[in-house]
Design an enzyme around this catalytic site. Structure first.
Site, PDB file in Angstrom:
ATOM      1  N   CYS A  83       0.825  -1.210   0.000  1.00 59.32           N
ATOM      2  CA  CYS A  83       0.000   0.000   0.000  1.00 59.32           C
ATOM      3  C   CYS A  83       0.865   1.269   0.000  1.00 59.32           C
ATOM      4  O   CYS A  83       1.451   1.587  -1.021  1.00 59.32           O
ATOM      5  CB  CYS A  83      -1.014  -0.052   1.136  1.00 59.32           C
ATOM      6  SG  CYS A  83      -2.432   1.019   0.833  1.00 59.32           S
ATOM      7  N   HIS A 177      -3.311  -5.241   1.761  1.00 59.93           N
ATOM      8  CA  HIS A 177      -2.682  -5.440   3.072  1.00 59.93           C
ATOM      9  C   HIS A 177      -2.773  -6.904   3.502  1.00 59.93           C
ATOM     10  O   HIS A 177      -3.650  -7.239   4.308  1.00 59.93           O
ATOM     11  CB  HIS A 177      -3.408  -4.609   4.131  1.00 59.93           C
ATOM     12  CG  HIS A 177      -3.228  -3.138   3.997  1.00 59.93           C
ATOM     13  ND1 HIS A 177      -2.267  -2.437   4.674  1.00 59.93           N
ATOM     14  CD2 HIS A 177      -3.891  -2.228   3.253  1.00 59.93           C
ATOM     15  CE1 HIS A 177      -2.340  -1.158   4.375  1.00 59.93           C
ATOM     16  NE2 HIS A 177      -3.322  -1.001   3.501  1.00 59.93           N
ATOM     17  N   GLU A 179      -1.100  -8.417   5.587  1.00 57.93           N
ATOM     18  CA  GLU A 179      -0.784  -8.553   7.014  1.00 57.93           C
ATOM     19  C   GLU A 179      -2.020  -8.475   7.894  1.00 57.93           C
ATOM     20  O   GLU A 179      -1.962  -8.767   9.080  1.00 57.93           O
ATOM     21  CB  GLU A 179       0.251  -7.482   7.428  1.00 57.93           C
ATOM     22  CG  GLU A 179      -0.283  -6.068   7.575  1.00 57.93           C
ATOM     23  CD  GLU A 179      -0.514  -5.362   6.232  1.00 57.93           C
ATOM     24  OE1 GLU A 179      -0.340  -5.993   5.171  1.00 57.93           O
ATOM     25  OE2 GLU A 179      -0.895  -4.178   6.269  1.00 57.93           O
TER      26      GLU A 179
HETATM   27  N1  LIG Z   1      -3.367   1.898   3.639  1.00 56.80           N
HETATM   28  C1  LIG Z   1      -2.443   2.643   3.081  1.00 56.80           C
HETATM   29  O1  LIG Z   1      -1.246   2.380   3.155  1.00 56.80           O
HETATM   30  C2  LIG Z   1      -2.957   3.870   2.396  1.00 56.80           C
HETATM   31  C3  LIG Z   1      -1.936   4.573   1.565  1.00 56.80           C
HETATM   32  C4  LIG Z   1      -2.201   6.061   1.600  1.00 56.80           C
HETATM   33  N2  LIG Z   1      -3.418   6.404   0.916  1.00 56.80           N
HETATM   34  C5  LIG Z   1      -1.002   6.801   1.019  1.00 56.80           C
HETATM   35  O2  LIG Z   1      -1.157   7.605   0.167  1.00 56.80           O
HETATM   36  O3  LIG Z   1       0.093   6.551   1.441  1.00 56.80           O
END
Ligand SMILES: NC(=O)CC[C@H](N)C(=O)O
Length: 200
Positions: A83, A177, A179
């Protein structure tokens, strides 16, 4: 495969660090939290957790980790970004903050909060290349997608037409994610990538 445990760091400046530490332990690695260059130098691979990429990027500068991380990635350190971690590994980000620092390394452009323009969070069952067994239940939270990528980048999974899991050599990234679900197959894939590099 060797019997020796490999040491995999989790960047521990911000984000869901503890969940990755737990998943890596279940996947057979020895996890270690990384907050500075010395700790970075002591790991065989590194996980960049989800969180907020603009905040993590800023903290990387403050903690003196941005340049050491860029050097380590260039040197072949295996890194898995989830992410926000995916965003940090990209060569460019769309809808990012203009001053947002990236580590880079993966030949891709990502769009930040890409799904978030429609829905903030969602879950999907994905077939992931290199992951055996039933589809992986994937949790997306204000997730990026891969807008475009170079020829050297393998797409491992998509949502619709958008890549959400990619690999380029020693670098792995997912929009979702793993995890958070208790399914450690993504971490096992990364542990195997690290093992095959023979740094253990
Ligand atoms: N769950 C996340 O890691 C979101 C990422 C977040 N929107 C970002 O720009 O870093």
């Amino acid at each position: 495969m060797t019997g020796k445990k490999i040491r995999i760091g989790v960047l521990a400046l911000q984000g869901d660090v503890r969940e990755h530490v737990r998943a890596l332990a279940v996947a057979g690695a020895e996890p270690a939290e990384v907050r500075g260059p010395e700790e970075l130098a002591a790991v065989d691979g590194l996980v960049l957790p989800g969180g907020e990429s603009t905040t993590i990027g800023r903290l990387l500068r403050i903690f003196g980790l941005l340049e050491p991380l860029r050097a380590a990635v260039g040197d072949g350190l295996p890194v898995y970004g989830s992410c926000a971690g995916m965003i940090l590994l990209a060569r460019d980000v769309l809808d990012g903050r203009p001053d947002q620092p990236l580590i880079g390394g993966l030949d891709m452009v990502v769009r930040r909060n890409a799904f978030g323009r429609q829905v903030d969070s969602f879950e999907a069952d994905l077939d992931v290349v290199g992951v055996d067994g039933p589809p992986m239940h994937a949790v997306f939270i204000r997730a990026p997608w891969v807008e475009k990528s170079g020829d050297g980048v393998a797409v491992l999974a998509r949502v619709g037409e958008h890549p959400v899991a990619v690999r380029q050599g020693h670098l792995l990234a997912t929009s979702f994610h793993p995890e958070l679900t208790g399914d450690t197959r993504m971490h096992e894939l990364f542990v195997e990538m690290v093992r095959q590099r023979g740094r253990a």
